[in-house]
Motif scaffolding. Structure first.
Motif: not given
Length: 604
Positions: A256-278
């Motif tokens: 899963a490649m999580m991106r933060l570009g100039s207009a794509w803010y997709d990290v915050e909504r996916q990183i919980t797979a690590i930080t919350e779901q383990g």
């Protein structure tokens, strides 16, 4: 094309690396008394040294004094963190509106030392030749720029016309080039799901070469279609936008490649797979995808993504793994780069804080390349041929009438399909609106934030213009913005509230050979010239960013308040991301992957 300053292979360097580590030979450079950020073990080890020879790490341990000779350069880290150089796993250099050399020059001071680039933008304009030019200039750079061979030009056959097409034979040829690391994002996911022979041939050519297949599954459907796509061979995907997307991909063996570009803010909504779901973070990777030149100059590059992930609750060492060793492992380069360990390329960042990641110094292949935010190395350019600077072919002088939208005969009002822009996301919404008719022409509605959009054919000079409607920019008054950056076919997108302004903007780009122009009340407010394929400039990033900044202010003067609205503008023709787009063939319903009418049927 060969590297201008090629690094020795491990086999060539091994005798000396061993000699340095054993103390029999002096190192070229030693960094003393730093905090070794070990991404293999997820540790920060204080009081350690690293020794470098022939551009590679020879020794990493508590005392490198035995590696220091009379001519060894010594850097006193004085407790600074020694972090592996950052890797961008998926990105398009052209989105920065810069050539590979200028892009490298912009990102090196931010700590990026490796990029995996997919030049499918230039492939749509110039075909395999354009890819080769990007590949060749990449090999000249003092950092590691690996090229992915574009897979989809056109991105959706039958729904758009490109300047050139990419074939399985092109892919097979490119796999023999020295800097090709794999296949670029497989955007034609419906083709893969349907078992399209051309798409599968490209994937097979890549896998037969032992290289990595990039993914692009831009659909929220995680049912059988998603599973069919995963079975088709893509090894990663960056189109996820939520936790469920990230989890589904890694469960299928994809990264899963999580991106933060100039207009794509997709990290915050996916990183919980690590930080919350383990979930295991080694299967997650950070990337930028698309970064505007202004973002690079003012905010950073991969350092921006890493610090954002940390701000979203990710452990700093985990975030660094996702921007270094995870990326290297994914592309089969774990023994070559992505960590500070013996034998690897000596790419190092010196920083005083792992959470905010200020970049005090950068080394690439054992050579200092940036100090205190200033680049200290040359980034060589190719001599770009004259004909790649003349790629905007309109076929005629455009007039306001080319942008007129005729109403169905006898209609006083019509119900039209409208492209709805979604701030900070790649998808659009398929909207519907009742619009007025005057003198047989349908117009937008400023009160409801609906203006016109046009796709102007610019590769073959057909003079073709496809018109439609778009909502979400907030434009007011008599204005227009035109751009030859129009992912992925890269015709010309013109958005405006006034047909005369739309014609003026389009003709202006025909005159200068491509770029972006903003017009208001009969005058040009801003121009960003992008002469190379209508996509890039070989001017320094600071100059391009300054022009782009004027463009952003001009868009605001026309009423636009969206974050990085230009990036949204440039994607309005991207016919592989739902829901509604425009192409040179018409309006595209991407949910169904079919052309659709601008006007809805009565009662529909």
């Amino acid at each position: 094309m060969k590297h201008r300053n090629p690094i020795k292979s491990w086999a060539e360097a091994a005798p000396r690396l061993i000699g340095v580590a054993a103390g029999r030979e002096p190192a070229d450079l030693v960094i003393l008394d730093g905090v070794w950020v070990n991404v293999h073990t997820r540790e920060a080890l204080a009081g350690h040294d690293i020794a470098i020879a022939d551009g590679r790490f020879a020794y990493c341990g508590p005392d490198a004094s035995h590696c220091i000779g009379e001519n060894t350069e010594v850097i006193e880290a004085q407790g600074l963190y020694m972090v592996p150089g950052l890797c961008d796993a998926h990105m398009h250099i052209e989105s920065g509106m810069l050539t590979p050399a200028q892009f490298a020059r912009a990102v090196i001071p931010h700590g990026t030392t490796t990029m995996f680039t997919d030049p499918h933008e230039i492939a749509n304009v110039l075909g395999l030749r354009g890819v080769k030019l990007m590949h060749d200039e990449a090999l000249l750079q003092p950092i590691n720029i690996f090229t992915q061979m574009p897979s989809c030009a056109p991105s959706a056959p039958g729904l758009e016309t490109t300047g050139h097409e990419i074939t399985p034979e092109d892919v097979a040829e490119a796999m023999t080039w020295p800097g090709i690391i794999g296949l670029g994002e497989m955007m034609n996911f419906p083709g893969v799901i349907a078992g399209d022979s051309k798409m599968l041939a490209e994937i097979a050519a890549t896998q037969n070469a032992g290289k990595t297949v990039g993914g692009h599954y831009a659909s929220p459907d995680l049912g059988p279609a998603f599973h069919a796509y995963a079975a088709g061979g893509p090894a990663d995907d960056h189109e996820g936008t939520c936790e469920a997307d990230a989890m589904a991909r890694v469960r299928q063996g994809m990264r899963a490649m999580m991106r933060l570009g100039s207009a794509w803010y997709d990290v915050e909504r996916q990183i919980t797979a690590i930080t919350e779901q383990g979930l295991d973070p080694r299967n997650f990777i950070l990337c930028t995808d698309d970064s505007h030149s202004g973002t690079l100059v003012r905010e950073g590059h991969m350092n921006r993504v890493v610090t954002h992930a940390i701000a979203c609750g990710c452990d700093p060492l985990v975030a660094l793994q996702m921007a270094t060793i995870n990326t290297a492992t994914h592309f089969g380069l774990e023994r070559e780069l992505g960590s500070i360990a013996p034998g690897r390329r000596a790419d190092v960042i010196l920083t005083s804080d792992l959470r905010t990641l200020p970049i005090h110094g950068v080394l690439a292949r054992g050579q200092p390349v940036a100090v205190a935010g200033e680049i200290s190395v040359d980034c060589p350019h190719l001599a770009w041929p004259d004909d790649v600077r003349a790629t905007v072919h309109l076929g005629k002088h455009l007039a306001a009438e080319d942008f007129a939208i005729a109403a169905p005969e006898g209609a006083n009002r019509v119900r039209a399909r409208v492209i709805g822009v979604v701030e900070n996301q790649a998808p659009t919404k398929a909207l519907s609106a009742e619009l007025p008719v005057a003198d047989g022409r349908v117009s937008g509605d400023e009160r409801r934030d609906i203006c016109q959009i046009a796709l102007v054919e610019r590769h073959r000079g057909t003079g073709g213009v496809v018109n439609g409607f778009v909502s979400g920019f907030g434009y007011r008054g008599r204005m227009a913005i035109a751009s030859t950056v129009a992912h992925d076919s890269h015709h010309m997108i013109v958005v405006g509230t006034d047909r005369d302004m739309m014609a003026a903007a389009a003709n202006r780009l025909g005159e200068v050979g491509g770029g972006i122009t903003v017009w208001k009340d009969g005058a040009e407010l801003a121009l960003v010239e992008l002469p190379i394929a209508g996509l890039m400039s070989d001017a320094p990033a600071e100059d391009v960013a300054a022009s782009a900044e004027r463009m952003v202010h001009a868009m605001a003067d026309c009423g636009c308040r969206l974050n990085n609205a230009y990036m949204q503008h440039s994607l309005l023709a991207l016919v592989v991301i739902p829901e509604l787009r425009i192409s040179d063939l018409g309006l595209v319903d991407v949910s169904r992957f079919e052309l659709t009418d601008l006007f809805e049927p009565e009662g529909g």
